[in-house]
Scaffold this motif. Sequence first.
Motif, mmCIF file in Angstrom:
data_model
loop_
_atom_site.group_PDB
_atom_site.id
_atom_site.type_symbol
_atom_site.label_atom_id
_atom_site.label_comp_id
_atom_site.label_asym_id
_atom_site.label_seq_id
_atom_site.Cartn_x
_atom_site.Cartn_y
_atom_site.Cartn_z
ATOM 1 N N MET A 191 -19.685 -17.274 -14.942
ATOM 2 C CA MET A 191 -20.397 -16.510 -15.976
ATOM 3 C C MET A 191 -20.978 -15.239 -15.394
ATOM 4 N N SER A 192 -21.117 -14.247 -16.214
ATOM 5 C CA SER A 192 -21.709 -13.011 -15.714
ATOM 6 C C SER A 192 -22.782 -12.513 -16.676
ATOM 7 N N LEU A 193 -23.753 -11.836 -16.090
ATOM 8 C CA LEU A 193 -24.839 -11.306 -16.909
ATOM 9 C C LEU A 193 -24.426 -9.968 -17.510
ATOM 10 N N LEU A 194 -24.836 -9.747 -18.739
ATOM 11 C CA LEU A 194 -24.447 -8.544 -19.463
ATOM 12 C C LEU A 194 -25.595 -7.528 -19.452
ATOM 13 N N LYS A 195 -25.224 -6.262 -19.526
ATOM 14 C CA LYS A 195 -26.229 -5.187 -19.538
ATOM 15 C C LYS A 195 -26.891 -5.121 -20.909
ATOM 16 N N LEU A 196 -28.219 -5.067 -20.883
ATOM 17 C CA LEU A 196 -28.979 -4.984 -22.140
ATOM 18 C C LEU A 196 -29.143 -3.531 -22.589
ATOM 19 N N TYR A 197 -28.911 -3.296 -23.865
ATOM 20 C CA TYR A 197 -29.116 -1.962 -24.430
ATOM 21 C C TYR A 197 -30.477 -1.935 -25.115
ATOM 22 N N GLU A 198 -31.267 -0.921 -24.769
ATOM 23 C CA GLU A 198 -32.620 -0.834 -25.300
ATOM 24 C C GLU A 198 -32.756 0.319 -26.284
ATOM 25 N N TYR A 199 -33.771 0.194 -27.140
ATOM 26 C CA TYR A 199 -34.143 1.281 -28.036
ATOM 27 C C TYR A 199 -34.352 2.532 -27.215
ATOM 28 N N PRO A 200 -33.875 3.704 -27.598
ATOM 29 C CA PRO A 200 -33.192 4.041 -28.854
ATOM 30 C C PRO A 200 -31.657 4.131 -28.741
ATOM 31 N N SER A 201 -31.004 3.203 -28.047
ATOM 32 C CA SER A 201 -29.538 3.257 -27.929
ATOM 33 C C SER A 201 -28.886 3.297 -29.311
ATOM 34 N N GLU A 202 -27.899 4.157 -29.417
ATOM 35 C CA GLU A 202 -27.226 4.363 -30.712
ATOM 36 C C GLU A 202 -26.547 3.079 -31.214
ATOM 37 N N ILE A 203 -26.034 2.270 -30.274
ATOM 38 C CA ILE A 203 -25.292 1.065 -30.688
ATOM 39 C C ILE A 203 -26.180 0.088 -31.471
ATOM 40 N N LEU A 204 -27.488 0.137 -31.235
ATOM 41 C CA LEU A 204 -28.405 -0.763 -31.945
ATOM 42 C C LEU A 204 -28.536 -0.398 -33.426
ATOM 43 N N ARG A 205 -28.047 0.780 -33.795
ATOM 44 C CA ARG A 205 -28.169 1.253 -35.174
ATOM 45 C C ARG A 205 -26.861 1.174 -35.949
ATOM 46 N N GLN A 206 -25.800 0.677 -35.296
ATOM 47 C CA GLN A 206 -24.501 0.609 -35.973
ATOM 48 C C GLN A 206 -24.327 -0.697 -36.724
ATOM 49 N N LYS A 207 -23.548 -0.619 -37.808
ATOM 50 C CA LYS A 207 -23.181 -1.836 -38.521
ATOM 51 C C LYS A 207 -22.016 -2.476 -37.767
ATOM 52 N N CYS A 208 -22.152 -3.753 -37.404
ATOM 53 C CA CYS A 208 -21.146 -4.411 -36.567
ATOM 54 C C CYS A 208 -19.950 -4.893 -37.389
ATOM 55 N N GLU A 209 -18.813 -4.999 -36.686
ATOM 56 C CA GLU A 209 -17.575 -5.456 -37.334
ATOM 57 C C GLU A 209 -17.445 -6.969 -37.298
ATOM 58 N N ARG A 210 -16.785 -7.514 -38.324
ATOM 59 C CA ARG A 210 -16.544 -8.960 -38.367
ATOM 60 C C ARG A 210 -15.576 -9.377 -37.259
ATOM 61 N N VAL A 211 -15.737 -10.593 -36.777
ATOM 62 C CA VAL A 211 -14.827 -11.165 -35.785
ATOM 63 C C VAL A 211 -13.667 -11.817 -36.541
ATOM 64 N N THR A 212 -12.435 -11.568 -36.082
ATOM 65 C CA THR A 212 -11.288 -12.103 -36.811
ATOM 66 C C THR A 212 -10.647 -13.292 -36.101
ATOM 67 N N LYS A 213 -10.942 -13.439 -34.785
ATOM 68 C CA LYS A 213 -10.302 -14.525 -34.051
ATOM 69 C C LYS A 213 -11.274 -15.150 -33.052
ATOM 70 N N VAL A 214 -11.380 -16.491 -33.088
ATOM 71 C CA VAL A 214 -12.218 -17.187 -32.109
ATOM 72 C C VAL A 214 -11.297 -17.787 -31.053
ATOM 73 N N ASP A 215 -11.261 -17.151 -29.879
ATOM 74 C CA ASP A 215 -10.389 -17.634 -28.806
ATOM 75 C C ASP A 215 -11.190 -17.771 -27.506
ATOM 76 N N ASP A 216 -10.492 -18.115 -26.413
ATOM 77 C CA ASP A 216 -11.185 -18.343 -25.138
ATOM 78 C C ASP A 216 -11.902 -17.093 -24.638
ATOM 79 N N GLU A 217 -11.317 -15.936 -24.893
ATOM 80 C CA GLU A 217 -11.945 -14.689 -24.459
ATOM 81 C C GLU A 217 -13.284 -14.507 -25.162
ATOM 82 N N LEU A 218 -13.305 -14.792 -26.464
ATOM 83 C CA LEU A 218 -14.559 -14.687 -27.230
ATOM 84 C C LEU A 218 -15.571 -15.719 -26.733
ATOM 85 N N ARG A 219 -15.082 -16.947 -26.454
ATOM 86 C CA ARG A 219 -15.988 -18.000 -25.976
ATOM 87 C C ARG A 219 -16.614 -17.627 -24.633
ATOM 88 N N ARG A 220 -15.840 -16.955 -23.767
ATOM 89 C CA ARG A 220 -16.403 -16.493 -22.490
ATOM 90 C C ARG A 220 -17.533 -15.500 -22.748
#
Length: 178
Positions: A1-30
């Motif tokens: 497992m690896s730790l992910l980088k946290l995005y903090e305010y005011p990062s632009e990505i925190l203001r975007q509408k996220c996309e739906r996930v279309t496939k649940v596979d091993d890559e997503l589970r990781r």
Amino acid sequence: MSLLKLYEYPSEILRQKCERVTKVDDELRRFLDDMLETMYVDKGCGLAAPQVGVSKRIIVLDSNPSDEDMRARRPMYLINPEIIWRSEETILFNEGCLSLPDQRAEVERNEKVRVHYTDYNGAEQEILADDLLAIILQHEIDHLDGVLYIDHLSRLKRTRLLHKLNKFYEERADSKGK
Ligand code: NI
């Protein structure tokens, strides 16, 4: 497992509408495993994918993120979560967010919510949540639409909080520079 980088305010990505996930596979589970690990290490009780730089409709949470007793942990992974019912009753809770470090404020939320989602194995699920779990769900699902808890505060309270947050960032930068 690896730790992910946290995005903090005011990062632009925190203001975007996220996309739906279309496939649940091993890559997503990781990715789900990495999100959960990152959440525990950063001592959060919920984390949404945009907070680690991924604009997808995914959240992980634990309403009992115990450090001492790993068996007491109750991790949940929710893919494409959707609130399909909210109670009329509301409650106030003192919320925080890993993307706005060191800050807290009281937010009014629905006391109970019913949420439809896809689970870790790709199965459709529904949950009726109350108390802390209902609050975490509303907070994290907000993230998927680019909404932060400060958006639920009065303008005055939000301005004060952001002022304190900027001070925190400055002090943190200073202590790192030494
Ligand atoms: Ni948050």
